[in-house]
Design an enzyme around this catalytic site. Structure first.
Site, short mmCIF file in Angstrom:
data_model
loop_
_atom_site.label_atom_id
_atom_site.label_comp_id
_atom_site.label_asym_id
_atom_site.label_seq_id
_atom_site.Cartn_x
_atom_site.Cartn_y
_atom_site.Cartn_z
CB CYS A 1 -0.86 -0.01 1.24
SG CYS A 1 -1.67 -1.59 1.49
NE ARG A 17 3.91 1.49 -1.86
CZ ARG A 17 5.09 0.91 -1.80
NH1 ARG A 17 6.04 1.28 -2.63
NH2 ARG A 17 5.35 -0.03 -0.91
CD1 TRP A 65 -2.64 -4.72 -4.87
CD2 TRP A 65 -1.73 -6.00 -3.28
NE1 TRP A 65 -2.47 -5.98 -5.39
CE2 TRP A 65 -1.91 -6.79 -4.44
CE3 TRP A 65 -1.17 -6.60 -2.16
CZ2 TRP A 65 -1.56 -8.13 -4.51
CZ3 TRP A 65 -0.81 -7.95 -2.23
CH2 TRP A 65 -1.00 -8.69 -3.40
CG ASN A 125 3.39 -0.70 2.54
OD1 ASN A 125 2.91 -1.71 2.05
ND2 ASN A 125 4.57 -0.21 2.20
N GLY A 126 2.14 -3.25 4.60
CA GLY A 126 2.85 -4.44 5.05
C GLY A 126 1.90 -5.44 5.67
CD GLU A 141 7.91 -8.35 -20.20
OE1 GLU A 141 7.82 -9.13 -19.26
OE2 GLU A 141 7.62 -7.14 -20.10
CE LYS A 169 4.28 -6.02 -19.35
NZ LYS A 169 5.60 -6.23 -18.82
CD GLU A 224 1.74 -7.14 -16.23
OE1 GLU A 224 1.72 -7.07 -15.00
OE2 GLU A 224 2.77 -6.90 -16.88
CG HIS A 283 10.09 -31.55 -25.88
ND1 HIS A 283 10.59 -32.82 -26.03
CD2 HIS A 283 10.90 -30.73 -26.59
CE1 HIS A 283 11.68 -32.78 -26.79
NE2 HIS A 283 11.88 -31.51 -27.15
CE LYS A 286 5.72 0.15 -12.33
NZ LYS A 286 5.84 -0.68 -13.56
C1 AGP Z 1 5.55 -6.41 -14.95
O1 AGP Z 1 4.72 -5.94 -15.93
C2 AGP Z 1 5.00 -6.62 -13.64
N1 AGP Z 1 4.11 -5.65 -13.23
C3 AGP Z 1 5.86 -7.30 -12.59
O2 AGP Z 1 6.17 -8.57 -13.08
C4 AGP Z 1 7.16 -6.61 -12.12
O3 AGP Z 1 8.11 -6.61 -13.13
C5 AGP Z 1 7.68 -7.35 -10.87
O4 AGP Z 1 6.73 -7.23 -9.85
C6 AGP Z 1 9.02 -6.86 -10.39
O5 AGP Z 1 8.98 -5.54 -9.97
P1 AGP Z 1 10.31 -4.72 -9.69
O6 AGP Z 1 11.01 -4.61 -11.00
O7 AGP Z 1 9.84 -3.40 -9.16
O8 AGP Z 1 11.11 -5.50 -8.70
#
Ligand code: AGP
Length: 604
Positions: A2, A27, A74, A98-99, A477, A481, A484, A500, A599
């Site tokens: 958060c 966050r 969050w 936060n935590g 990747e 993308k 998500e 495989h 994020k």
């Molecule tokens: C990527 O699109 C993601 N939102 C996620 O995988 C991100 O890269 C991951 O949480 C790592 O975050 P950081 O680079 O801030 O450590």
């Protein structure tokens, strides 16, 4: 995960709390809330959902105050409801957190047994009750806060408001970040420098275990042993303030377009274009016998690309592991290794814990981070910066290419230091690397060519991504993308692995995105593509003009400029990102704030 903020100010506080929370929405955005001291009494305004809902609540019921705290959530404990929205209040105390308070269950049971009533399912509410109980026993606010902290375990950053204390906000951190901001006749605390970016650029970073009491003029800081301490004040970069999306529809779109600059700025930190040489300040790769890259999500895919380059160019044995597995696996890392955390935020809980695990065992550490004032940046022995600027979209784009650019530069430096290449070859590779920003810009300009395949992908239930070599991490990747931000199930595979198992998924309803630059592996990837087509699969091929001439009939082509294999991951990342972005927009998804995500993942 958060975001928290606290202000002891002289101006109306509600709008300032909201503006700061807007900078923390990356966050989490399950709910938001503020609490302020109105005529000596705590009043709260909270709303489930995004910050704009809290805005509406405040418009209907304004808060007239100058001192307050705020939170964007969050959810970890308890659903994202109004009742679970922070701040939580008990008696004279309001708290944002936060935590995770790990021992909240027994504490809550004990507090209930003492007749205390709980309004939420959160772990946080126990903190408000504990402080209030200590105040009721006669302690002053700092004593009560400290006594409460002594009873909780887990990871936290907290901000606390106490009724009857008109110019006091208290904060504490253990495992989660918290900074102090210095203004003129006002003081602030917040999750990070970005949160305070509109309030001040004079920031002190609290150490783990610190707690702080701010009033209008001072910050009294105490360490974990309750000794008064000073934490140095830094003037933070103006970049902390650059979080507007300008004329773009979404931050993700802006950040995709930022990439020529992000890569250029990042390369400038490592590459001397005049001499054609690369520096790796703080690390001599010739003195290292193994590189262990540790990261999560997109950053781990950047790390995988780094592994191909460090091993191929520099002959440096390199492992990449996701941090959540690494940290609990008892890895057999020996002194002589360099552990390199790769992270946009520099705060990801698992990556940070893995970094600390290595440090505690005497292994040299480096942090390749975009947030230069983050915990990883400060705790690692060496910081390798990326210069992507603040990344706000939850889906990482420019941070990824900046990480790949930095890793490529460092792999060239390592190759030279380890005697694998001479100065002439180094200068040749640098020349290629410096072409990347222009080629990225050219690729972005061709974004309209992607529209043709977007409808097809948007209708699919499943999508496969295939690639070989450095295109394999890009396939992973690409799938991440798409998942998500478009909520379409997608998987990335090494193209050679297709036979495989994954080939069983191939049918005419499943688009298969093949990432195939013209390189030494092109023919092999093309063979895998033919196997898919022979089974009725619908192939979308991302390739250059030369590759396109070898495409079988019926294959849709997404064209990118021809480039050297060294920088293909940087160039081919662009259509990968644009496809995910355009599909999400086509589907009307919330591109910058996809469901269930945040994020910065500061819980494990
Ligand atoms: C990527 O699109 C993601 N939102 C996620 O995988 C991100 O890269 C991951 O949480 C790592 O975050 P950081 O680079 O801030 O450590």
């Amino acid at each position: 995960m958060c975001g928290i903020i606290g202000i002891v100010g002289v101006e109306p506080v509600a709008g300032r709390l909201i503006d700061s929370l807007r900078r923390l929405e990356y966050r989490g955005y399950d709910s938001a809330g503020v609490a302020a001291l109105v005529d000596g009494r705590i009043e709260r305004r909270r709303a489930a959902g995004k910050l704009r809902n809290l805005d509406a609540v405040l418009a209907a019921e304004p808060l007239v105050a100058t001192v307050g705290i705020g939170h964007t959530r969050w959810a970890t404990h308890g659903a994202p409801t109004l009742a679970n929205a922070h701040p939580h209040k008990a008696g004279r105390v309001a708290v944002v957190h936060n935590g995770i308070i790990e021992n909240f269950a027994p504490l809550k049971a004990a507090l209930i047994a003492q007749g205390r009533h709980f309004e939420s399912q959160t772990d946080t509410e126990v903190v408000a009750h504990l402080i209030d109980r200590e105040l009721a026993s006669g302690k002053d606010p700092i004593g009560a806060f400290k006594a409460a902290l002594d009873q909780i375990t887990g990871a936290y950053a907290l901000a606390v408001l106490v009724e009857g204390e008109d110019s006091l906000v208290m904060g504490a951190r253990r495992g989660s970040p918290l900074v102090v901001g210095y203004g003129a006749g006002e003081m602030f605390i917040g999750t990070d420098a970005l949160a305070l970016g509109l309030l001040t650029n004079r920031i002190a970073f609290l150490e783990d275990g610190d707690f702080v009491a701010i009033d209008h003029d001072t910050a009294r800081i105490f360490d974990a042993d309750s000794h008064a301490v000073e934490r140095p004040m830094h003037i933070v970069s103006a970049a902390s303030a650059l979080v507007e999306k300008g004329n773009y529809r979404h931050f993700m779109e802006k950040e995709i377009h930022d990439q020529p600059d992000a890569v250029q700025h990042t390369l400038s930190a490592y590459v001397d274009p005049i001499t054609g040489s690369v520096a790796s300040p703080g690390v001599d790769f010739a003195a290292i016998d193994r590189l262990q890259i540790i990261a999560c999500g997109t950053a781990s895919y950047a790390g995988m690309i780094g592994r191909y380059l460090f091993e191929r160019l520099a002959g440096l044995p390199t492992d990449v592991e996701i941090a959540s597995e690494f940290r609990y696996r008892e890895p057999a890392l020996l002194p002589g290794a360099l552990a390199m955390a790769v992270s946009q935020s520099g705060e990801t809980a698992d990556t940070l814990a893995a970094l600390r695990w290595c440090k505690a065992r005497g292994i040299a550490t480096a942090a390749l981070v975009n947030s230069h004032e983050s915990t990883m940046a400060r705790e690692a022995d060496v910081m390798f910066p990326t210069h992507a600027g603040p990344e706000i979209g939850v889906a990482s784009t420019k941070a990824f290419t900046a990480q790949v650019a930095a890793l490529t530069a460092l792999a060239i430096a390592a190759a030279r230091q380890r005697g694998r290449i001479d100065a002439v070859e180094e200068a040749r590779l640098v020349g290629i690397l410096l072409e990347a920003p222009r080629l990225i810009a050219d690729t972005i300009r061709g974004e309209d060519t992607i529209s043709a395949v977007v409808h097809d992908i948007a209708r699919a239930r499943d999508v496969l991504y295939l690639g070989r070599g450095t295109m394999y991490p890009l396939a992973l990747e690409g799938a991440l993308k798409l998942k998500e931000i478009s909520y379409i199930h997608a998987e990335g595979y090494a193209a050679g692995e297709l036979k495989h198992g994954p080939i069983a998924l191939v049918d005419e309803a499943t688009p298969i995105i093949v990432i195939a630059p013209t390189d030494a592996l092109f023919d092999k990837t093309a063979s895998n593509m033919s196997e898919v087509i022979a089974r009725g699969g619908r192939v979308i091929m991302i390739t250059d003009a030369e590759g396109a001439t070898h495409a079988p009939d019926g294959v849709s082509i997404v064209l990118v400029p021809a480039c050297d294999p060294l920088i293909a991951p940087l160039v081919f990342a662009i259509p990968i990102q644009l496809i995910a972005y355009q599909v999400a927009v086509f589907k009307g998804a919330d591109v910058d704030q996809p469901r269930n995500l945040a994020k910065s993942v500061t819980v494990e």
